[in-house]
Motif scaffolding. Structure first.
Motif, PDB file in Angstrom:
ATOM      1  N   PRO A 257      43.765  44.550  35.936  1.00  0.00           N
ATOM      2  CA  PRO A 257      44.127  44.194  37.304  1.00  0.00           C
ATOM      3  C   PRO A 257      44.299  42.686  37.473  1.00  0.00           C
ATOM      4  N   GLY A 258      45.168  42.316  38.406  1.00  0.00           N
ATOM      5  CA  GLY A 258      45.354  40.916  38.767  1.00  0.00           C
ATOM      6  C   GLY A 258      44.582  40.620  40.038  1.00  0.00           C
ATOM      7  N   PHE A 259      44.163  39.381  40.205  1.00  0.00           N
ATOM      8  CA  PHE A 259      43.358  39.004  41.356  1.00  0.00           C
ATOM      9  C   PHE A 259      44.050  37.892  42.116  1.00  0.00           C
ATOM     10  N   GLY A 260      43.817  37.857  43.418  1.00  0.00           N
ATOM     11  CA  GLY A 260      44.415  36.823  44.244  1.00  0.00           C
ATOM     12  C   GLY A 260      43.875  36.901  45.655  1.00  0.00           C
ATOM     13  N   ASN A 261      44.647  36.416  46.607  1.00  0.00           N
ATOM     14  CA  ASN A 261      44.229  36.373  48.004  1.00  0.00           C
ATOM     15  C   ASN A 261      45.200  37.130  48.889  1.00  0.00           C
ATOM     16  N   ASN A 262      44.656  37.795  49.919  1.00  0.00           N
ATOM     17  CA  ASN A 262      45.460  38.228  51.042  1.00  0.00           C
ATOM     18  C   ASN A 262      45.615  37.021  51.944  1.00  0.00           C
ATOM     19  N   VAL A 263      46.837  36.681  52.320  1.00  0.00           N
ATOM     20  CA  VAL A 263      47.061  35.525  53.181  1.00  0.00           C
ATOM     21  C   VAL A 263      47.855  35.986  54.404  1.00  0.00           C
ATOM     22  N   PRO A 264      47.191  36.237  55.517  1.00  0.00           N
ATOM     23  CA  PRO A 264      47.904  36.641  56.727  1.00  0.00           C
ATOM     24  C   PRO A 264      48.473  35.438  57.474  1.00  0.00           C
ATOM     25  N   TRP A 265      49.015  35.697  58.622  1.00  0.00           N
ATOM     26  CA  TRP A 265      49.635  34.644  59.431  1.00  0.00           C
ATOM     27  C   TRP A 265      48.628  33.562  59.804  1.00  0.00           C
ATOM     28  N   SER A 266      47.351  33.949  60.008  1.00  0.00           N
ATOM     29  CA  SER A 266      46.309  32.995  60.410  1.00  0.00           C
ATOM     30  C   SER A 266      45.815  32.141  59.241  1.00  0.00           C
ATOM     31  N   LYS A 267      46.276  32.425  58.024  1.00  0.00           N
ATOM     32  CA  LYS A 267      45.889  31.719  56.788  1.00  0.00           C
ATOM     33  C   LYS A 267      44.417  31.904  56.429  1.00  0.00           C
ATOM     34  N   HIS A 268      43.771  32.923  56.961  1.00  0.00           N
ATOM     35  CA  HIS A 268      42.374  33.240  56.608  1.00  0.00           C
ATOM     36  C   HIS A 268      42.406  34.089  55.336  1.00  0.00           C
ATOM     37  N   LYS A 269      42.070  33.483  54.194  1.00  0.00           N
ATOM     38  CA  LYS A 269      42.239  34.142  52.900  1.00  0.00           C
ATOM     39  C   LYS A 269      41.047  35.038  52.574  1.00  0.00           C
ATOM     40  N   THR A 270      41.348  36.237  52.084  1.00  0.00           N
ATOM     41  CA  THR A 270      40.324  37.144  51.570  1.00  0.00           C
ATOM     42  C   THR A 270      40.774  37.618  50.195  1.00  0.00           C
ATOM     43  N   ARG A 271      39.809  37.841  49.323  1.00  0.00           N
ATOM     44  CA  ARG A 271      40.131  38.228  47.945  1.00  0.00           C
ATOM     45  C   ARG A 271      40.651  39.664  47.889  1.00  0.00           C
ATOM     46  N   ARG A 272      41.566  39.903  46.967  1.00  0.00           N
ATOM     47  CA  ARG A 272      42.091  41.249  46.729  1.00  0.00           C
ATOM     48  C   ARG A 272      42.449  41.390  45.270  1.00  0.00           C
ATOM     49  N   ARG A 273      42.807  42.615  44.868  1.00  0.00           N
ATOM     50  CA  ARG A 273      43.221  42.851  43.492  1.00  0.00           C
ATOM     51  C   ARG A 273      44.440  43.755  43.465  1.00  0.00           C
ATOM     52  N   TRP A 274      45.269  43.528  42.468  1.00  0.00           N
ATOM     53  CA  TRP A 274      46.443  44.359  42.220  1.00  0.00           C
ATOM     54  C   TRP A 274      46.136  45.207  41.000  1.00  0.00           C
ATOM     55  N   ASN A 275      45.972  46.496  41.210  1.00  0.00           N
ATOM     56  CA  ASN A 275      45.656  47.397  40.104  1.00  0.00           C
ATOM     57  C   ASN A 275      46.895  47.707  39.275  1.00  0.00           C
ATOM     58  N   VAL A 276      46.665  48.039  38.019  1.00  0.00           N
ATOM     59  CA  VAL A 276      47.737  48.408  37.102  1.00  0.00           C
ATOM     60  C   VAL A 276      48.148  49.846  37.403  1.00  0.00           C
ATOM     61  N   ASN A 277      49.425  50.149  37.248  1.00  0.00           N
ATOM     62  CA  ASN A 277      49.936  51.502  37.467  1.00  0.00           C
ATOM     63  C   ASN A 277      49.583  52.365  36.252  1.00  0.00           C
ATOM     64  N   LEU A 278      48.351  52.885  36.219  1.00  0.00           N
ATOM     65  CA  LEU A 278      47.867  53.650  35.071  1.00  0.00           C
ATOM     66  C   LEU A 278      48.152  55.136  35.231  1.00  0.00           C
ATOM     67  N   GLN A 279      48.564  55.737  34.137  1.00  0.00           N
ATOM     68  CA  GLN A 279      48.802  57.176  34.070  1.00  0.00           C
ATOM     69  C   GLN A 279      48.055  57.725  32.863  1.00  0.00           C
ATOM     70  N   SER A 280      47.533  58.925  32.983  1.00  0.00           N
ATOM     71  CA  SER A 280      46.891  59.585  31.852  1.00  0.00           C
ATOM     72  C   SER A 280      47.934  60.488  31.192  1.00  0.00           C
ATOM     73  N   LYS A 281      48.296  60.157  29.939  1.00  0.00           N
ATOM     74  CA  LYS A 281      49.359  60.894  29.248  1.00  0.00           C
ATOM     75  C   LYS A 281      48.807  61.506  27.972  1.00  0.00           C
ATOM     76  N   ARG A 282      49.345  62.665  27.608  1.00  0.00           N
ATOM     77  CA  ARG A 282      48.952  63.363  26.389  1.00  0.00           C
ATOM     78  C   ARG A 282      50.141  63.357  25.447  1.00  0.00           C
ATOM     79  N   TYR A 283      49.942  62.804  24.254  1.00  0.00           N
ATOM     80  CA  TYR A 283      51.011  62.701  23.262  1.00  0.00           C
ATOM     81  C   TYR A 283      50.615  63.477  22.014  1.00  0.00           C
TER      82      TYR A 283
END
Length: 78
Positions: free
Chosen positions: A12-38
């Motif tokens: 996952p990537g990490f960063g900030n939510n930045v709304p119009w008020s510029k009040h930053k809160t931490r967030r994460r961008w998860n990876v698009n994971l799939q469970s696959k059988r090969y």
């Protein structure tokens, strides 16, 4: 279990939510994971991988045998 791709190692990537008020809160961008059988023809068995969308494209491009071989060379258990 951590949210990482078995093939690419992407996490996952990490960063900030930045709304119009510029009040930053931490967030994460998860990876698009799939469970696959090969199916591995050389071993005559199936393997279950937790792969990202990019990892699926890499397996389609290079083949599951080559990808599993690279994973084992890197020390991952398959």
């Amino acid at each position: 279990m951590s949210r990482t791709c078995d093939v690419t190692g992407a996490g996952p990537g990490f960063g900030n939510n930045v709304p119009w008020s510029k009040h930053k809160t931490r967030r994460r961008w998860n990876v698009n994971l799939q469970s696959k059988r090969y199916f591995l023809p050389s071993e005559g068995r199936h393997v279950r991988l937790r792969v990202s969308a990019k990892g699926i494209k890499i397996i389609d491009r290079d083949g599951v045998e080559a990808v599993v071989q690279r994973m084992r060379a890197a020390g991952k258990q398959v």
